[in-house]
Each structure stands twice: as structure tokens, then as C-alpha cells.
Motif scaffolding. Structure first.
Motif, PDB file in Angstrom:
ATOM      1  N   PRO A  52       0.996  -0.631  -0.393  1.00  0.00           N
ATOM      2  CA  PRO A  52      -0.285   0.159   0.176  1.00  0.00           C
ATOM      3  C   PRO A  52       1.001   0.977  -0.198  1.00  0.00           C
ATOM      4  O   PRO A  52       0.362   2.135  -0.239  1.00  0.00           O
ATOM      5  CB  PRO A  52      -1.011  -0.268   1.555  1.00  0.00           C
ATOM      6  N   MET A 106     -19.314  -4.854  -1.663  1.00  0.00           N
ATOM      7  CA  MET A 106     -18.589  -4.716   0.236  1.00  0.00           C
ATOM      8  C   MET A 106     -17.788  -6.095   0.425  1.00  0.00           C
ATOM      9  O   MET A 106     -18.067  -5.741   1.021  1.00  0.00           O
ATOM     10  CB  MET A 106     -19.650  -4.556   0.978  1.00  0.00           C
ATOM     11  N   ALA A 161     -20.041  -0.759  -2.265  1.00  0.00           N
ATOM     12  CA  ALA A 161     -19.239   0.222  -0.958  1.00  0.00           C
ATOM     13  C   ALA A 161     -18.345   0.778  -0.918  1.00  0.00           C
ATOM     14  O   ALA A 161     -18.064   2.068  -0.567  1.00  0.00           O
ATOM     15  CB  ALA A 161     -18.020  -1.460  -0.232  1.00  0.00           C
ATOM     16  N   ASN A 186      -2.392   4.291   3.856  1.00  0.00           N
ATOM     17  CA  ASN A 186      -2.675   3.695   2.846  1.00  0.00           C
ATOM     18  C   ASN A 186      -2.792   2.132   3.492  1.00  0.00           C
ATOM     19  O   ASN A 186      -3.570   1.317   3.112  1.00  0.00           O
ATOM     20  CB  ASN A 186      -2.176   3.886   1.814  1.00  0.00           C
ATOM     21  N   GLU A 187      -1.777   2.181   4.468  1.00  0.00           N
ATOM     22  CA  GLU A 187      -1.491   0.357   5.195  1.00  0.00           C
ATOM     23  C   GLU A 187      -2.123   0.016   5.539  1.00  0.00           C
ATOM     24  O   GLU A 187      -3.162  -0.300   5.845  1.00  0.00           O
ATOM     25  CB  GLU A 187      -0.225   0.269   5.640  1.00  0.00           C
ATOM     26  N   ARG A 242      -5.901   1.267   6.035  1.00  0.00           N
ATOM     27  CA  ARG A 242      -6.668   1.106   4.899  1.00  0.00           C
ATOM     28  C   ARG A 242      -6.594  -0.396   4.139  1.00  0.00           C
ATOM     29  O   ARG A 242      -8.160  -1.105   4.925  1.00  0.00           O
ATOM     30  CB  ARG A 242      -6.835   2.037   3.766  1.00  0.00           C
ATOM     31  N   SER A 243      -6.054  -0.808   3.800  1.00  0.00           N
ATOM     32  CA  SER A 243      -5.250  -2.673   3.639  1.00  0.00           C
ATOM     33  C   SER A 243      -5.962  -3.269   4.379  1.00  0.00           C
ATOM     34  O   SER A 243      -6.353  -4.041   3.837  1.00  0.00           O
ATOM     35  CB  SER A 243      -4.576  -2.378   2.919  1.00  0.00           C
ATOM     36  N   ILE A 261      -9.182  -3.240   5.215  1.00  0.00           N
ATOM     37  CA  ILE A 261     -10.899  -3.072   4.404  1.00  0.00           C
ATOM     38  C   ILE A 261     -11.707  -4.136   4.728  1.00  0.00           C
ATOM     39  O   ILE A 261     -12.824  -3.936   4.468  1.00  0.00           O
ATOM     40  CB  ILE A 261     -10.226  -2.664   3.082  1.00  0.00           C
ATOM     41  N   ASN A 262     -10.803  -5.279   5.391  1.00  0.00           N
ATOM     42  CA  ASN A 262     -12.305  -6.320   5.321  1.00  0.00           C
ATOM     43  C   ASN A 262     -13.172  -6.590   6.787  1.00  0.00           C
ATOM     44  O   ASN A 262     -14.385  -6.011   6.549  1.00  0.00           O
ATOM     45  CB  ASN A 262     -11.518  -7.944   5.344  1.00  0.00           C
ATOM     46  N   ASP A 318     -15.877  -3.458   6.284  1.00  0.00           N
ATOM     47  CA  ASP A 318     -17.020  -3.679   5.204  1.00  0.00           C
ATOM     48  C   ASP A 318     -17.741  -4.711   5.714  1.00  0.00           C
ATOM     49  O   ASP A 318     -19.004  -4.400   5.735  1.00  0.00           O
ATOM     50  CB  ASP A 318     -16.077  -4.588   3.881  1.00  0.00           C
ATOM     51  N   VAL A 323      -9.028   7.946   6.366  1.00  0.00           N
ATOM     52  CA  VAL A 323      -8.308   6.957   5.783  1.00  0.00           C
ATOM     53  C   VAL A 323      -9.481   6.215   4.663  1.00  0.00           C
ATOM     54  O   VAL A 323      -8.696   5.721   3.698  1.00  0.00           O
ATOM     55  CB  VAL A 323      -7.342   7.059   6.042  1.00  0.00           C
ATOM     56  N   HIS A 324     -10.510   5.970   5.541  1.00  0.00           N
ATOM     57  CA  HIS A 324     -11.522   4.953   4.848  1.00  0.00           C
ATOM     58  C   HIS A 324     -12.409   5.038   5.058  1.00  0.00           C
ATOM     59  O   HIS A 324     -12.949   5.263   5.834  1.00  0.00           O
ATOM     60  CB  HIS A 324     -10.607   3.361   5.299  1.00  0.00           C
ATOM     61  N   HIS A 325     -13.984   4.890   3.610  1.00  0.00           N
ATOM     62  CA  HIS A 325     -14.957   4.724   3.469  1.00  0.00           C
ATOM     63  C   HIS A 325     -15.807   4.044   2.980  1.00  0.00           C
ATOM     64  O   HIS A 325     -15.509   3.537   1.725  1.00  0.00           O
ATOM     65  CB  HIS A 325     -15.347   6.681   3.083  1.00  0.00           C
ATOM     66  N   VAL A 326     -16.552   3.652   4.036  1.00  0.00           N
ATOM     67  CA  VAL A 326     -17.059   2.520   2.965  1.00  0.00           C
ATOM     68  C   VAL A 326     -19.457   2.458   2.777  1.00  0.00           C
ATOM     69  O   VAL A 326     -19.497   3.298   4.158  1.00  0.00           O
ATOM     70  CB  VAL A 326     -17.709   0.802   3.926  1.00  0.00           C
ATOM     71  N   PHE A 327     -19.077   2.434   2.195  1.00  0.00           N
ATOM     72  CA  PHE A 327     -21.086   3.200   1.419  1.00  0.00           C
ATOM     73  C   PHE A 327     -21.702   2.528   3.105  1.00  0.00           C
ATOM     74  O   PHE A 327     -21.600   0.915   3.371  1.00  0.00           O
ATOM     75  CB  PHE A 327     -21.242   3.289   0.446  1.00  0.00           C
ATOM     76  N   LEU A 331     -17.714   9.330  -2.548  1.00  0.00           N
ATOM     77  CA  LEU A 331     -16.075   8.703  -1.055  1.00  0.00           C
ATOM     78  C   LEU A 331     -15.561   9.865  -0.701  1.00  0.00           C
ATOM     79  O   LEU A 331     -15.497  10.786  -1.174  1.00  0.00           O
ATOM     80  CB  LEU A 331     -15.319   8.801  -2.318  1.00  0.00           C
ATOM     81  N   VAL A 364     -13.053   9.868   1.537  1.00  0.00           N
ATOM     82  CA  VAL A 364     -12.091   9.803   1.673  1.00  0.00           C
ATOM     83  C   VAL A 364     -10.675  10.323   1.342  1.00  0.00           C
ATOM     84  O   VAL A 364     -10.794  11.925   0.562  1.00  0.00           O
ATOM     85  CB  VAL A 364     -10.984   8.412   0.973  1.00  0.00           C
TER      86      VAL A 364
END
Ligand SMILES: Nc1ncnc2c1ncn2[C@@H]1O[C@H](COP(=O)(O)OP(=O)(O)OP(=O)(O)O)[C@@H](O)[C@H]1O
Ligand SMILES: [Mg+2]
Lengths: 505, 255
Positions: free
Chosen positions: A328, A435, A468, B80-81, B83-84, B87-88, B91, B114-118, B127, B129
Motif C-alpha cells: 500500500p 461490500m 461499498a 494506506n497500509e 486502510r488495506s 478493509i475486510n 466492510d 483514510v477509509h470510507h465504506v458506503f 467517497l 476519503v
């Protein structure tokens, strides 16, 4: 005891993942372990099948432990796997006779060259829907039979078994030398160059063409059907699905209707379009492949645009060049500059796949000046994924006769916002992430759950799909056209690098 | 082989904390940030001082990185790390709660998204971010204030902006709120950033318990809260579980 979860195993190119999903398709626990990538010679890429099996032995119980459940609460397990990677092992001892030869490996270049000069070479595409390329399993099997002492005889006697990763894992899970079930599914078999695309069975003409003995081949089964019960690692759990990872992602994105497509961004990137009950031949460099087959229903076919190197280029930046310490960080580094500074990287590490299919191409970095910093290189790394996507989408649009209006994406690279925005920009269509980013795993779980009645039907699964994230195109047309033109000129510079004589044999 | 040594993990977390922001922190701030007892934190700091990794300013009594360590540079989890790695679980949290999910870190007195899930209803959403949110009026911000001494230090200047009648503005009120956040391990905002909007957040911890960010849900107050105006316990549970799952993946053993 109520069976509350379905488990998936995603045996990928870089790692193996084990995930538990609940009835709503939500992730409950996840464990993962990377395995070693071995590059013993230029163009060679190998994995150790035993290491991968050991990883599974470790992460599957861990996934159960994290969720605090036992194998009894798992309704079924489904497997998705890196496709084409070839394992040959001894039926009696369970020991691999050679390292696994990975789909990116180009050691068979000279052999493929030789085979494609045969007058009957046309049978390959006609019968299996794929071009003759180092990418697929049959040339690798042939190469191993030719290069490992005594192997051909042992294979003919049925002492040595062939399988892609799902076969290897299912055989081991169901007992290994002690009664292991030797099967593959239609999607994986469709990538060997040995299966007849319409009959969905091994094709005698193709077996003969490649000189592969039938005795070493697994039985071909539907993608969603119970193959057996695990004796080890997950004792008593039914193994009820297997799909190639890209097909699993198509399934996980619930692309069940003709015309629905997705692109998965991992080591490579793969755009698959559901074409329904009929295999469609491509005239623009795409592959015809099996999408999935549920139980005894007719198979569903797909058109595929395969890109060999996307995330693998980021990995190369990290591991071989050491410019970043985690994948990343490529985004962090790329954001230190505003553009690529005129630099383009064409990652033709294993030649170029779709839509070019040029195995003699090799990677190039063009546009270098003293101005270029590692930030520009990082941009070029990400942009390479964007432009390669543009090339396969163009091919897909041309083959399908209608243009894609949005792109559904998934896979590890979708956590990269800069990249996702760039893809939206160069395609000029919105990019949408569902998602569950681990769509490969979800697809394997769905197929397994369907087989055992944990989920009733496809429509129910569709309702689990939610958006998502979405990236909307924002690049002006002129800039997009200029940059695409630069990219295409860069690609031309990658062609014709390896001379025929220089290929290994 | 013995397992990891807890005191070393904690020492590493203290070093990371000191490596961020202004780099001068008092014993209480350090202890609060890591959720350690003062005595424990003091013991570790003394050891670090002994080996030259930490120095104590004689005048103020505050701690900072020692000269022996400075060449190691300053590094913490790349956003960014983060977020990665998250992420799971982000969600899964959105799917479970039915609400939008955000992950934030501290940036110069604000929350950086740094991260956004709808929200999983397939309605039109954009988004965010890269957007900046106020620390004092959001659940994510309060978590950062409670556990990240550098975030707390950054807002101590200036008057916090008032968004609604319920926005927490006085220092006294805020320190009471933050004490509750530390006590319960999660934060909320109810009609504080905007009328009818609410959120719940919990800390994401790395090795040794160092808080590297916060993760939370937000949505309409009537969905997030019960009729009494308190965040629904089941939603709070989802948020905490998700943040804990990420923390575990990042190596925070104890949480
Ligand atoms: N933020 C990021 N930006 C760019 N690339 C990334 C990012 N995070 C991960 N990657 C790349 O994505 C890949 C990992 O994605 P994923 O986990 O989906 O792949 P994978 O499943 O391991 O691939 P495969 O199934 O082919 O093994 C790696 O190649 C990595 O370099
Ligand atoms: Mg994968």
C-alpha cells in the motif's frame, strides 16, 4: 448442532486465505499466510506445494478458533485457487515430484513455439477455446514429463497424479495417500488446454496432441457439488465447491446473468464477462472459458481478458527493488508527485497476455529523464494497471458489441484509491467496489453453500451484493487520449525482445 | 520458544508515541494513551531512559526520544497500509450495522478520513476519503483525543467550533467526556456535528496497544440511538468487535 457458517479457502498466487462467512455473506473471521515465491532462473516461477498445504493446515483451524467455533458448525467448505499452476505428485506417498510450476512461468516458451508450428495446432483453440501459450497447464505437464527422469512411465502407470492447486488440496484434505479424492472442477479443467469446452471432459485429441497420459488426470466435476468429506484439518466438513479464483470472483460478484462482468485486481488482473450457456469465440484476443457449473445444470461460459502482471509489479517494486516496504505504500509514494513525469512501465514480465498474447515481449521502462523520481515510478506502476485494464475493456467492448457502462472491481488492489480513480479516469466509466473485497473467497463460499442447501438459490445471493465504494471519472478527454497514445507506444517497445533462439528448452 | 514479551511491546509503543507529533509528553499522557497504569508506564520509561532511547527534560519532566534513537527516524503505520489492513473488517461492519463506516487518523488537529465504506443501501453516496473532520464533534475524533496524546496536544490551542447546541466545547466538559471514552473503550457523537446525525467509534490499536486510528459508523440519530438518545448497545458491540479484529490483525494482543 446448527451449521452457521460456510468456509472458503482461497489458495492464491501470493498467499492462502481462509474465511468464514455467515448466512448474509458477511465475513466472520479471516486468516492468511503467504508462501515463498521462487525464481530459480529468469522466467521461472515456482511454489512449494507442501508449504502451501502446511499453510492451510495452520490457517483453517485458526479461522475456526478466531470465530470460536468447531468444524461441526461449518456447513461446507469451498475452494478457489490460482489457476493453471501445475502440481505433480506421487499417489502412494503424497510427495510432489517437482516444485509447482506457476502460471507466470515461461520455461515452456520453446516447447509452445514448437507445438504451435505443428500442422494440427489448430485443434487446440477449436476444442478448448484457448490459444497455445506458456500460461496454461498442458505444456507444463508435458515439459515435466520430458525433463524429470522416469516420470512419463510412472504417469502412464497411474502412479503420478496431476492437479491444479484445488486438486492437490482436496486430495490432501480427503485423506491423501489414504483414500484421497482426485478431482478438479470444470473451470480449472478449462484452463489446462486438455478439456473439450463443450463436452466438459478430457479431449482425447488434445491429450494426444500434448502427449499427456489420461491416467494422471483428475475427474472433472461441476464447480458446485459435494466431492467428499474432509478427513484432515477440518474433519467431517463437506468439500462442496471448487472454482478457479477468477471464476469464483465472477460468482462472488453475483454476475449470474449474461452480460454481467467484473475485474479482479490481485497478482494479475482478470476481466470476466458472463456469456451465458454458449461459449463465445473472441476475435480481439480474449479467452473463452467456463464461468461455473452448478450441480448437474448446464455450464455457464465467460469471456476473459487476462492481464498477467498488475499487483505483481507492486510486489516487484517492494521485494526486488526495495523502494517501498509494503504494497500500500505505493499509493503514498505515488501521491508525492502530481503525474508520471513522462514515464511509463510496461510489465511484460511473462510476455504480454490479453489482448496481445506476445510471449516474446519483456518489460520496459520508457521516458526516463533525470527529472524522474521514485514517486514518478510509483505512479507509472499504478498507471500500468489502469492502461492494461483499458486495453482489455476495449477488446471486450469490441467482442461483445456493446460498451461496458460501469466496472465492478474486487481484489487486494481495490484498497488503492489513487489506482481506482485512475481506472475510472482512463475507462471513462464509474468503477464500483462491492461490500466484500474478498470476492474470490465469497464466490467459493457461495458455490459451496448452494451445493449443500445452506443458500437456496442465486437470487437470494444477489440480494447480499451492496456497493461499498464508487469512483467517478474526472479526467478530461484530451489528456486521456494523449496518455493512452503514449502507453500504446510504450507497449510497442516491449514487443520482439526475446529472440526465438534465446528461449530455453 | 517463549511468546512475545509484553513489556518490550509496550516499550516499543511508547517509543512510537514519542516519535509522533511534538515528541514531548508527560507521564500521565503516555499512560493514558496506552491504557497503562502510571506505575507501569513509569517503569518502562525509566528503563528506556537507562538505555538512551528516551530522555527526560529536567525542567518540565516531559519525555522525548533519546539521541540514540533519533537516527531510526520517525515512522508509524502508513495510512494506506492501515486502510488495506482494515478493509475486510470495515466492510463487515457496514454490512452488519447497515451504516456507513469511516476510519480516521489524526492530522494536524483534525481527523483525516483514510477509509470510507458506503451505507449498504445502494443509494447515491460519495467517497470522502481525504476529507478532514473536527476532532471534538465526531466519535472518531473523540477516540483519537482520548488515546492519542498528540491529537489532544494539537487542539489545545484555539476555541472548538460549535456545530449544534450539543457540540462539546469547554475543556472541562471535554475532559469528562474523554475520561468516559477511556473508561468504556468507545466514543459517540449524538447531534453534535450536525442535527440528526450520530456516530459511534472505537480505537484501532497496533503493537503494544498504541492507537493508530479509529473506526466508526455514522448515520441518522434515530437509527444509531435508542429512543432515549443513547447509542444502541448492539451497534456499539459491532463497532468494538470490528475495531478489535483489526487491532488483532495489526498485532495488538491484549485488546
Ligand atoms: N494498496 C495497494 N496498492 C497497490 N497494490 C496493492 C495494494 N495492496 C495490495 N496490492 C497488491 O495486490 C496484490 C494482493 O492482492 P490480493 O490479495 O487480491 O492478491 P492475491 O489474492 O494474493 O493474488 P493472487 O490470488 O493472484 O495470489 C499484491 O500483488 C499487492 O502487491
Ligand atoms: Mg487472489
Amino acid at each position: 448442532m446448527t451449521q452457521r457458517y460456510v468456509m472458503s479457502i482461497d489458495q492464491g498466487t501470493t498467499s492462502t486465505r481462509c474465511i468464514l462467512f455467515d448466512w448474509r455473506g458477511r465475513l466472520v473471521s479471516v486468516t492468511q499466510r503467504e508462501h515463498r515465491q521462487r525464481f530459480p532462473r529468469p522466467g521461472w516461477v515456482e511454489h512449494d506445494p507442501v508449504e502451501i498445504w502446511r499453510n492451510l493446515e495452520r490457517i483453517a483451524p485458526e479461522a475456526l478458533a478466531h470465530a470460536g467455533v468447531g468444524p461441526g458448525e461449518v456447513a461446507a467448505v469451498g475452494i478457489a485457487n490460482q489457476r493453471e499452476t501445475t502440481v505433480l505428485w506421487d499417489r502412494r506417498t503424497g510427495v510432489p515430484v517437482a516444485p509447482a510450476v506457476v502460471w507466470q512461468d515461461t520455461r515452456t516458451a520453446a516447447l509452445v513455439e514448437e507445438l504451435s508450428r505443428r500442422p494440427d495446432a489448430h485443434v487446440v483453440r477449436e476444442r478448448c477455446g484457448l490459444p497455445l501459450a506458456t500460461y496454461f497447464s498442458a505444456p507444463t505437464v508435458r515439459w515435466l514429463l520430458d525433463h524429470v527422469d522416469g516420470l512419463r512411465e510412472r504417469a502412464e502407470r497411474g502412479e503420478v497424479l496431476f492437479g491444479t492447486m484445488e486438486s492437490w488440496l482436496i486430495w490432501n484434505l480427503t485423506g491423501g495417500p489414504d483414500g484421497g479424492v482426485h478431482v478438479t472442477d470444470v473451470t480449472n479443467a478449462s484452463r489446462t488446454l486438455l478439456m473439450n469446452l463443450r463436452d466438459l471432459d478430457w479431449d482425447p485429441v488434445l491429450l494426444d496432441f500434448f502427449g499427456v497420459p489420461r491416467a494422471m488426470l483428475p475427474r472433472i466435476r461441476p464447480s458446485s457439488q459435494t466431492y467428499g468429506t474432509a478427513k484432515r484439518v477440518l474433519p467431517g466438513v463437506r468439500i462442496s465447491a471448487a472454482l478457479g479464483d477468477q471464476q469464483a470472483a465472477l460468482f462472488g460478484q453475483t454476475c449470474f446473468r449474461r452480460g454481467e462482468a467484473k475485474c479482479t485486481y490481485g497478482t494479475g488482473a482478470f476481466l470476466l464477462l458472463n456469456t451465458g450457456a454458449e461459449p463465445v469465440a473472441s476475435t480481439h484476443g480474449l479467452l473463452t472459458t467456463v464461468g461455473y457449473q452448478i450441480g448437474d445444470q448446464p455450464a455457464v461460459y465467460a469471456l476473459e481478458g487476462s492481464i498477467a502482471v498488475t499487483g505483481a509489479l507492486v510486489q516487484w517494486f517492494r521485494d526486488q527493488l526495495g523502494i517501498i516496504s509494503t504494497a500500500p505504500e505505493i499509493e503514498t509514494l505515488a501521491r508525492t508527485v502530481d503525474d508520471n513525469g513522462g514515464c511509463y512501465i510496461v510489465p511484460a514480465f511473462s510476455g504480454l497476455f490479453a489482448p496481445h498474447w506476445r510471449s516474446e515481449a519483456r518489460g520496459v521502462i520508457v521516458g526516463l529523464t533525470s527529472y524522474i523520481t521514485k514517486g514518478h515510478l510509483a505512479r507509472a506502476v499504478l498507471e500500468a494497471t489502469g492502461w492494461q485494464t483499458r486495453e482489455v475493456v476495449d477488446a471486450m467492448n469490441a467482442d461483445a458489441g456493446i460498451a461496458l457502462t460501469t466496472l465492478k472491481v474486487d481484489g487486494g488492489m481495490t484498497s488503492d484509491n489513487l489506482l481506482m480513480q485512475f481506472i475510472a479516469d482512463v475507462l471513462d466509466v464509474p468503477v464500483v467496489r462491492p461490500m466484500v473485497a474478498e470476492t474470490v473467497s465469497l464466490g467459493a463460499a457461495y458455490a459451496a453453500g448452494l451445493a449443500v442447501g445452506y443458500w437456496p438459490d442465486l437470487e437470494g445471493l444477489r440480494r447480499n451484493w451492496h456497493r461499498a465504494a464508487q469512483w467517478t471519472p474526472a479526467m478530461d478527454r484530451k489528456r486521456r487520449e494523449e496518455e493512452y497514445d503514449n502507453w500504446r507506444r510504450a507497449v510497442e517497445r516491449a514487443f520482439d525482445w526475446v529472440r526465438p533462439a534465446a528461449g530455453s528448452s | 520458544m517463549p511468546g512475545p514479551v509484553q513489556s518490550i511491546e509496550r516499550a516499543a509503543a511508547i517509543l512510537r508515541l514519542l516519535a509522533q507529533g511534538s515528541g514531548r509528553l508527560g507521564l500521565t499522557e503516555i499512560a493514558n494513551s496506552l491504557g497503562l497504569a502510571r506505575g507501569t508506564a513509569h517503569g518502562i520509561l525509566r528503563t528506556l531512559q537507562l538505555v538512551g532511547f528516551v530522555e527526560q527534560d529536567k525542567a518540565t519532566g516531559k519525555y522525548q526520544l533519546g539521541a540514540a534513537l533519533l537516527h531510526l527516524g520517525t515512522s508509524y503505520l502508513d495510512v494506506n497500509e492501515l486502510r488495506s489492513r482494515a478493509i475486510n473488517w470495515a466492510d463487515a461492519l457496514a454490512a452488519r450495522s447497515g451504516e456507513a463506516v469511516r476510519i480516521g487518523t489524526h492530522l494536524q488537529g483534525r481527523v483525516l478520513v483514510v477509509h470510507h465504506v458506503f451505507r449498504p443501501d445502494d443509494s447515491l453516496q460519495t467517497l470522502d476519503v481525504g476529507m478532514l473532520l473536527p476532532l471534538h464533534a465526531t466519535a472518531i475524533g473523540k477516540v483519537l483525543l482520548a488515546y492519542d496524546a498528540n491529537a489532544a496536544a494539537a487542539v489545545q490551542e484555539g476555541e472548538p467550533e460549535r456545530f449544534t447546541r450539543r457540540t462539546v466545547r469547554t475543556r472541562k466538559e471535554m475532559s469528562r467526556v474523554l475520561a468516559t471514552v477511556r473508561e468504556h473503550g468507545w466514543a459517540s457523537d449524538v447531534d453534535e456535528a450536525g442535527p440528526g446525525e450520530a456516530g459511534v467509534a472505537a480505537p484501532i490499536r497496533g503493537y503494544g496497544g498504541l492507537v493508530v486510528g479509529a473506526m466508526g459508523i455514522s448515520g441518522a440519530t434515530e437509527r444509531i440511538c435508542d429512543p432515549g438518545g443513547r447509542p444502541r448497545p448492539e451497534l456499539v458491540g459491532y463497532v468494538r468487535d470490528a475495531a478489535r479484529a483489526v487491532s488483532r490483525d495489526l498485532g495488538a494482543a491484549r485488546w
